[in-house]
Motif scaffolding. Structure first.
Motif, PDB file in Angstrom:
ATOM      1  N   MET A 143       1.021  -1.268   0.120  1.00 14.70           N
ATOM      2  CA  MET A 143       0.035   0.078  -0.138  1.00 14.70           C
ATOM      3  C   MET A 143       0.908   1.241  -0.013  1.00 14.70           C
ATOM      4  O   MET A 143       0.750   2.115  -0.792  1.00 14.70           O
ATOM      5  CB  MET A 143      -1.042  -0.185   1.166  1.00 14.70           C
ATOM      6  CG  MET A 143      -2.074   1.013   1.005  1.00 14.70           C
ATOM      7  SD  MET A 143      -3.254   0.573   2.538  1.00 14.70           S
ATOM      8  CE  MET A 143      -4.364   1.774   2.442  1.00 14.70           C
ATOM      9  N   LEU A 144       1.822   1.275   0.897  1.00 13.22           N
ATOM     10  CA  LEU A 144       2.731   2.524   1.003  1.00 13.22           C
ATOM     11  C   LEU A 144       3.885   2.116   1.783  1.00 13.22           C
ATOM     12  O   LEU A 144       4.085   1.400   2.699  1.00 13.22           O
ATOM     13  CB  LEU A 144       2.018   3.647   1.844  1.00 13.22           C
ATOM     14  CG  LEU A 144       2.794   4.998   2.239  1.00 13.22           C
ATOM     15  CD1 LEU A 144       3.269   5.567   0.777  1.00 13.22           C
ATOM     16  CD2 LEU A 144       2.220   5.915   2.855  1.00 13.22           C
ATOM     17  N   ARG A 145       5.154   2.550   1.022  1.00 12.05           N
ATOM     18  CA  ARG A 145       6.434   2.096   1.537  1.00 12.05           C
ATOM     19  C   ARG A 145       7.185   3.669   1.637  1.00 12.05           C
ATOM     20  O   ARG A 145       7.287   4.366   0.615  1.00 12.05           O
ATOM     21  CB  ARG A 145       7.150   1.380   0.488  1.00 12.05           C
ATOM     22  CG  ARG A 145       8.323   0.907   0.984  1.00 12.05           C
ATOM     23  CD  ARG A 145       9.171   0.243  -0.261  1.00 12.05           C
ATOM     24  NE  ARG A 145      10.306  -0.150   0.045  1.00 12.05           N
ATOM     25  CZ  ARG A 145      10.985  -1.362   0.079  1.00 12.05           C
ATOM     26  NH1 ARG A 145      10.027  -2.498  -0.355  1.00 12.05           N
ATOM     27  NH2 ARG A 145      12.198  -1.906   0.559  1.00 12.05           N
ATOM     28  N   VAL A 146       7.784   3.848   2.799  1.00 17.42           N
ATOM     29  CA  VAL A 146       8.222   5.354   3.184  1.00 17.42           C
ATOM     30  C   VAL A 146       9.747   4.949   3.662  1.00 17.42           C
ATOM     31  O   VAL A 146       9.929   4.315   4.709  1.00 17.42           O
ATOM     32  CB  VAL A 146       7.331   6.020   4.444  1.00 17.42           C
ATOM     33  CG1 VAL A 146       7.705   7.343   4.555  1.00 17.42           C
ATOM     34  CG2 VAL A 146       5.831   6.040   3.958  1.00 17.42           C
ATOM     35  N   LYS A 147      10.508   5.596   3.208  1.00 20.03           N
ATOM     36  CA  LYS A 147      12.041   5.694   3.597  1.00 20.03           C
ATOM     37  C   LYS A 147      12.278   6.883   4.507  1.00 20.03           C
ATOM     38  O   LYS A 147      11.968   7.954   4.216  1.00 20.03           O
ATOM     39  CB  LYS A 147      12.835   5.866   2.221  1.00 20.03           C
ATOM     40  CG  LYS A 147      13.137   4.598   1.593  1.00 20.03           C
ATOM     41  CD  LYS A 147      14.136   4.861   0.570  1.00 20.03           C
ATOM     42  CE  LYS A 147      14.682   3.430  -0.275  1.00 20.03           C
ATOM     43  NZ  LYS A 147      15.565   3.821  -1.385  1.00 20.03           N
ATOM     44  N   LEU A 148      12.760   6.644   5.717  1.00 19.38           N
ATOM     45  CA  LEU A 148      12.931   7.617   6.594  1.00 19.38           C
ATOM     46  C   LEU A 148      14.359   8.019   6.647  1.00 19.38           C
ATOM     47  O   LEU A 148      15.476   7.175   6.374  1.00 19.38           O
ATOM     48  CB  LEU A 148      12.507   7.241   7.977  1.00 19.38           C
ATOM     49  CG  LEU A 148      11.116   6.887   8.011  1.00 19.38           C
ATOM     50  CD1 LEU A 148      11.099   6.291   9.582  1.00 19.38           C
ATOM     51  CD2 LEU A 148      10.304   8.136   8.097  1.00 19.38           C
ATOM     52  N   LEU A 200       9.337   2.087   6.572  1.00 17.37           N
ATOM     53  CA  LEU A 200       8.026   1.724   7.083  1.00 17.37           C
ATOM     54  C   LEU A 200       7.271   1.236   5.841  1.00 17.37           C
ATOM     55  O   LEU A 200       7.220   1.847   4.912  1.00 17.37           O
ATOM     56  CB  LEU A 200       7.154   2.991   7.537  1.00 17.37           C
ATOM     57  CG  LEU A 200       7.952   3.538   8.833  1.00 17.37           C
ATOM     58  CD1 LEU A 200       7.104   4.917   9.061  1.00 17.37           C
ATOM     59  CD2 LEU A 200       8.137   2.862  10.030  1.00 17.37           C
ATOM     60  N   GLU A 201       6.652   0.094   5.993  1.00 18.49           N
ATOM     61  CA  GLU A 201       5.628  -0.354   4.951  1.00 18.49           C
ATOM     62  C   GLU A 201       4.368  -0.301   5.576  1.00 18.49           C
ATOM     63  O   GLU A 201       4.149  -1.305   6.440  1.00 18.49           O
ATOM     64  CB  GLU A 201       6.029  -1.584   4.216  1.00 18.49           C
ATOM     65  CG  GLU A 201       7.381  -1.723   3.593  1.00 18.49           C
ATOM     66  CD  GLU A 201       7.827  -2.730   3.135  1.00 18.49           C
ATOM     67  OE1 GLU A 201       6.993  -3.662   2.307  1.00 18.49           O
ATOM     68  OE2 GLU A 201       9.065  -3.150   3.032  1.00 18.49           O
ATOM     69  N   LEU A 209       1.623   9.543   3.512  1.00 15.69           N
ATOM     70  CA  LEU A 209       1.693   9.141   4.628  1.00 15.69           C
ATOM     71  C   LEU A 209       0.579   9.812   5.547  1.00 15.69           C
ATOM     72  O   LEU A 209      -0.292   8.936   6.364  1.00 15.69           O
ATOM     73  CB  LEU A 209       2.981   9.160   5.209  1.00 15.69           C
ATOM     74  CG  LEU A 209       3.120   8.815   6.868  1.00 15.69           C
ATOM     75  CD1 LEU A 209       2.815   7.264   6.955  1.00 15.69           C
ATOM     76  CD2 LEU A 209       4.329   9.066   7.317  1.00 15.69           C
ATOM     77  N   ARG A 210       0.542  11.232   5.509  1.00 11.78           N
ATOM     78  CA  ARG A 210      -0.384  11.896   6.384  1.00 11.78           C
ATOM     79  C   ARG A 210      -2.098  11.496   5.879  1.00 11.78           C
ATOM     80  O   ARG A 210      -2.598  11.261   6.569  1.00 11.78           O
ATOM     81  CB  ARG A 210      -0.294  13.248   6.050  1.00 11.78           C
ATOM     82  CG  ARG A 210       1.175  13.749   6.994  1.00 11.78           C
ATOM     83  CD  ARG A 210       1.164  15.266   7.067  1.00 11.78           C
ATOM     84  NE  ARG A 210       0.442  16.167   6.079  1.00 11.78           N
ATOM     85  CZ  ARG A 210       0.939  16.472   4.937  1.00 11.78           C
ATOM     86  NH1 ARG A 210       2.345  16.429   4.709  1.00 11.78           N
ATOM     87  NH2 ARG A 210       0.234  17.129   4.019  1.00 11.78           N
ATOM     88  N   VAL A 211      -2.186  11.560   4.607  1.00 13.29           N
ATOM     89  CA  VAL A 211      -3.391  11.367   4.107  1.00 13.29           C
ATOM     90  C   VAL A 211      -3.719   9.652   4.625  1.00 13.29           C
ATOM     91  O   VAL A 211      -4.785   9.373   4.937  1.00 13.29           O
ATOM     92  CB  VAL A 211      -3.421  11.115   2.533  1.00 13.29           C
ATOM     93  CG1 VAL A 211      -4.799  10.568   1.902  1.00 13.29           C
ATOM     94  CG2 VAL A 211      -3.364  12.687   1.970  1.00 13.29           C
ATOM     95  N   LEU A 212      -3.059   8.814   4.217  1.00 14.85           N
ATOM     96  CA  LEU A 212      -3.144   7.176   4.780  1.00 14.85           C
ATOM     97  C   LEU A 212      -3.358   7.206   6.189  1.00 14.85           C
ATOM     98  O   LEU A 212      -4.306   6.802   6.713  1.00 14.85           O
ATOM     99  CB  LEU A 212      -1.763   6.314   4.571  1.00 14.85           C
ATOM    100  CG  LEU A 212      -1.848   5.115   5.047  1.00 14.85           C
ATOM    101  CD1 LEU A 212      -2.860   4.029   4.030  1.00 14.85           C
ATOM    102  CD2 LEU A 212      -0.744   4.408   5.278  1.00 14.85           C
ATOM    103  N   LEU A 213      -2.618   7.933   7.262  1.00 21.62           N
ATOM    104  CA  LEU A 213      -2.699   7.715   8.532  1.00 21.62           C
ATOM    105  C   LEU A 213      -4.276   8.435   8.968  1.00 21.62           C
ATOM    106  O   LEU A 213      -4.792   8.094   9.936  1.00 21.62           O
ATOM    107  CB  LEU A 213      -1.782   8.238   9.205  1.00 21.62           C
ATOM    108  CG  LEU A 213      -0.378   7.481   9.212  1.00 21.62           C
ATOM    109  CD1 LEU A 213       0.586   8.194   9.731  1.00 21.62           C
ATOM    110  CD2 LEU A 213      -0.444   6.241   9.713  1.00 21.62           C
TER     111      LEU A 213
END
Length: 148
Positions: free
Chosen positions: A1-6, A67-68, A132-136
């Motif tokens: 769905m969403l993969r985020v690199k920090l 984060l996935e 990420l903000r929209v998803l959360l």
């Protein structure tokens, strides 16, 4: 769905330094013994070192780097040293345009284990931060309300 690199966050470094410095001033103004003041200052220095190393600059092996988010209300977290963990996103997660505090709870109902991740705009790609903000804020809450 969403993969985020920090990535590392200079803004978080600045915030940590300012808040720890303010706390050090308060400890210095307390009417307690010098030994208590020194102990408080030492605790603040250790705390500042730990959080800058692990959270802000991501030097530590336990720093979250990826984060996935899946369709099944699961957040997979990967650390810098390659460890993988699976969490549920807590309803107490905070989402705003300039700051997201992701509160992750262990998937096991008998465990009280939590992980918090502070995400500022300079630690992430701007488009990923928006997604990420929209998803959360919207999608994740819908999925958790359905009991997925």
């Amino acid at each position: 769905m969403l993969r985020v690199k920090l990535g590392p966050s200079r803004l978080l470094v600045a915030i940590l330094i300012v808040t720890h410095s303010a706390a050090a001033v308060i400890v210095g103004l307390l009417s307690v013994t010098v030994a208590a003041k020194l102990a408080g200052m030492l605790a603040l220095i250790v705390s500042l070192y730990f959080y800058i190393r692990c959270e802000a600059l991501q030097i530590s092996g336990r720093s979250a780097v990826l984060l996935e988010f899946t369709d099944k209300v699961i957040c997979k977290l990967k650390t810098k040293n390659g460890q993988n963990f699976e969490y549920r996103v807590s309803e107490s997660t905070f989402v705003s345009p300039y700051l997201t505090v992701l509160i992750l709870r262990s998937r096991h109902s008998h465990s009280w284990s939590t992980q918090s991740i502070v995400i500022l705009p300079d630690a992430i790609n701007s488009e990923e931060f928006r997604r990420l903000r929209v998803l959360l804020r919207w999608k994740w809450k819908q999925l958790t309300n359905k009991g997925a």
